[in-house]
Each structure stands twice: as C-alpha cells, then as structure tokens.
Design an enzyme around this catalytic site. Structure first.
Site, short mmCIF file in Angstrom:
data_model
loop_
_atom_site.label_atom_id
_atom_site.label_comp_id
_atom_site.label_asym_id
_atom_site.label_seq_id
_atom_site.Cartn_x
_atom_site.Cartn_y
_atom_site.Cartn_z
N LYS A 1 5.75 -22.33 -3.67
CA LYS A 1 5.36 -22.55 -2.27
C LYS A 1 4.65 -23.88 -2.10
CE LYS A 1 5.08 -17.68 -0.89
NZ LYS A 1 4.19 -16.57 -0.46
N HIS B 1 32.51 -0.46 -10.72
CA HIS B 1 33.73 -1.26 -10.62
C HIS B 1 33.62 -2.57 -11.40
CE1 HIS B 1 35.99 1.08 -7.57
NE2 HIS B 1 34.77 1.54 -7.32
N GLU C 1 7.40 -8.57 -9.77
CA GLU C 1 6.15 -9.17 -9.27
C GLU C 1 4.90 -8.52 -9.88
OE1 GLU C 1 5.83 -10.79 -5.27
OE2 GLU C 1 7.65 -9.68 -4.76
N SER D 1 8.78 -9.16 2.42
CA SER D 1 8.99 -8.98 3.86
C SER D 1 10.41 -8.55 4.19
CB SER D 1 8.67 -10.29 4.59
OG SER D 1 7.32 -10.67 4.40
#
Length: 380
Positions: free
Chosen positions: A361, A266, A250, A74
């Site tokens: 989750k 750098h 994923e 998202s």
C-alpha cells in the site's frame, strides 16, 4: 455486566491455553477475542443499521441487478450475499474484484462500493467510473476517500465501525449488505434470520469455541507437518471456503489455496497423486444444502485422496443449523475464522499484522495519486 466480563476473560484465557500454552502472549492485538465476539458484532451491527431504509430512500428499486465492488477483506461480504441469494432471488448479483467496471453496467444497475478503509484504489476507480456513468451508488466504508467523495456527490454511505482490520469487520459488512438488499428488494426476512442466528451463536459460544479447537486437531497436525491446505467447497458455501483460504493467508501467514466444486473435479483432481502426499492436504467444507449429485462427486474425490495417502479433513456446520442457510454460513465462518487464528498461534505468529500488504500500500501511494487522478476537479 461486570460478571460477564470476568466470565469472558476466563474463557479467553482457557481458549489460549487450549490452543497452545502461552499463546495469549503471541496474540498482541487480541485477534482471538475479535473472532470470539463474532456473534456480538453481528447483533451490534443489526442495531446500528436500522436506519438503512431511510438512508436509501432516493435509491431506485426498479433495478436490473446489483454490482458489488470490493477487494480483499472487503470482498467477502459480497460473496456471502451472493451465496445467500443465489438460488432464491430473481435479482442478479455481480461481483467486481478489479479496477474496471464492466461495460454492461449502466444506470439501470445499482453499484455497492465496499472498502473498509475507504482508500482501496481498485474500488475507488470503479466508484469514479460509476459516478461518470450516472449509476446509482451506495458506499459501505469506515471513512477515507470513498466516504469523502460519496458525501461530496450525495452518495449514501452505510458506515462501518473504525478500528478493525478489514477482514475482522466481516460481521458488519455482512449485516450492512443484508440490510441494503432487504431494503432495495423488499425481501423481508433476511435480517430476521441473521438476528436469530446471531442470538443462537451467542448463547452457545463457549461450547462452540472449545469444541472447534478440539475438532480441528487433525487440521493443526497437518499444518505442523508442513503440509499446505487445498480447500474445497461448493454453492452455497463458496464464500466460506474462499474466506477460510484468505484467513489462513492473512492470520497464519501461510499459503492456502481454494477452488470450488464441481469445477475442481474437472482439472485440479489430476494433481492429487501419491507424490502430493507429503506436500498438501485436502479440506472440504460441506453442509445440509449438499445435493446428492454433489455428494456423489465428493465421495469419489475422498476415495481417490485416500488411495493416494492424501490427508482429508471435512468441516460441517453445527447440526442445529441444518436447513438454515444463513446460519450455516455464519457458523462456518465463525468457527473457521477461529481455526485460522489458532493456526497462527500454534505457529507462534501474531495474527493481526499484515506487513507485506502494508508495504504494498505504501509503494502504491508513493507512485499513484488516486485522488488527483480520479477527482481532480473536486480537490480543494
């Protein structure tokens, strides 16, 4: 319509076999088909969001900037929007991948809260904080607590279609954010560009699918040797590079790492020594927006990599999109998404499930009641 379905089924079967014989049996939820229909999803989203201007009638236009809150799949839409507008818009776009809304954000800013599921804890915390500070909010979601408490607080919701993995809903998130931005800023032309790109991508899809798999042979070969990709891109292709890294994570369930140029020159450049040649390979995402001073740096980087026997892969958008920023970005996302799924199938991995994320989750839900914490007065 029936002939078109037969044609696409044939293309999918050919594509599966071209990637790896029998790989269609591995892709149980047909993530490859979802990727292949990327142009169709863009066009469908454009039709679905024609009501956005009316939906946002009460949202102020005289804002100092847009803050986009989102995590994981998202988040990518916000990064894409930032790439699109970075050097053309006077309106700053800030991205928040955190649970905390920066203190400088007040009612003169607009918050766009993006959570495909509507239950992303970090985004809900930012949303709740914005409600308390009386900040104008637009929610982009397919449901969940974000939609529930947006409706309870008269926050406009731009709806995403249900049934996708969050990362697979990118075409809808991108179209939604461009629709919102065009409405708020009056910067007409964004959706027209998106429509033209999607039409072109759809017309050339069959060729693009097969050519992409052919062009990615060296990438697949390095993966199958056990090498880890380190991915580089630069503005305005930062969203593409970061998206490719997360798609490999994923879909293919492998490590991949990303850093943007010129920053990588750098610091990270010091790690590219002979000892890295059997561990990593470099993937550089480039396009027509490349300035001469960036080309000079990349030329040095490639020579340095070659001197240390580091495999190097370049990915560029199709030449027909040259000079069209939105088209280049979408073309690269489309083809690199395909490569990430093809990488999974070559490794005999089903690209759709994300078991570890699902476990996380569930662990969080067990220990954190975000609804009770953030909206105690609004629960029935």
């Amino acid at each position: 319509m029936f002939l078109a379905i037969i044609h696409m089924s044939k293309i999918y079967n050919e594509l599966y076999e071209k990637i790896s014989p029998g790989s269609g049996n591995v892709d149980k939820s047909r993530m490859l088909v979802n990727v292949a229909t990327f142009p169709d999803s863009l066009l469908h989203a454009l039709g679905a969001y024609f009501r956005v201007p009316k939906l946002l009638e009460k949202i102020p236009r005289d804002i100092k900037g847009i803050v986009i809150s989102g995590m994981g799949g998202s988040f990518i839409g916000g990064l894409f929007l930032q790439d699109v507008l970075y050097d053309t818009s006077n309106l700053p776009i800030f991205l928040v991948r955190d649970s905390i809304l920066p203190q400088f954000v007040d009612s003169s800013y607009l918050l766009i809260a993006v959570s495909y599921s509507g239950n992303t804890e970090e985004t809900l915390r930012v949303f709740g904080e914005a409600l308390q500070r009386k900040i104008p909010i637009i929610s982009v979601t397919s449901g969940g607590l974000l939609q529930k408490y947006s409706e309870k607080n008269s926050v406009p919701v731009v709806s995403l279609p249900q049934g996708f993995q969050p990362r697979a809903a990118f075409p809808y998130m991108a179209a939604a954010l461009l629709s919102i931005t065009e409405t708020i800023t009056g910067d007409v032309g964004l959706l027209k560009q998106l429509s033209e790109c999607a039409e072109n991508m759809k017309a050339t899809r069959d060729e693009a699918l097969m050519k992409t798999i052919e062009d990615a042979k060296d990438f697949f070969s390095n993966i199958e040797k056990g090498l880890t990709p380190l991915i580089y891109s630069y503005r305005p292709y930062i969203s593409v590079g970061y998206r490719f890294k997360t798609q490999l994570n994923e879909n293919a369930k492998i490590h991949a790492f990303y850093l943007d140029l010129p920053e990588a020159n750098h610091n990270e450049i010091m790690g590219w020594r002979q000892e890295a040649s059997d561990k990593f390979f470099a993937t550089i995402i480039r396009g027509s927006q490349e300035q001469y001073y960036m080309t000079t740096r990349i030329e040095f980087l490639i020579k340095h990599l070659e001197a240390n026997n580091i495999p190097t892969i370049n990915f560029l958008p199709e030449p027909r999109y040259s000079g069209k920023k939105i088209c280049e970005l979408l073309d690269l996302v489309f083809r690199l998404d395909l490569i990430s799924v093809a990488t999974a199938l070559k490794l005999k991995t089903d690209p759709t499930p994300v078991d570890t994320i699902t476990k996380l989750k569930k662990h969080l839900e067990k220990h954190i009641d975000v609804e009770k914490e953030l909206f105690p007065q609004e629960r029935p």
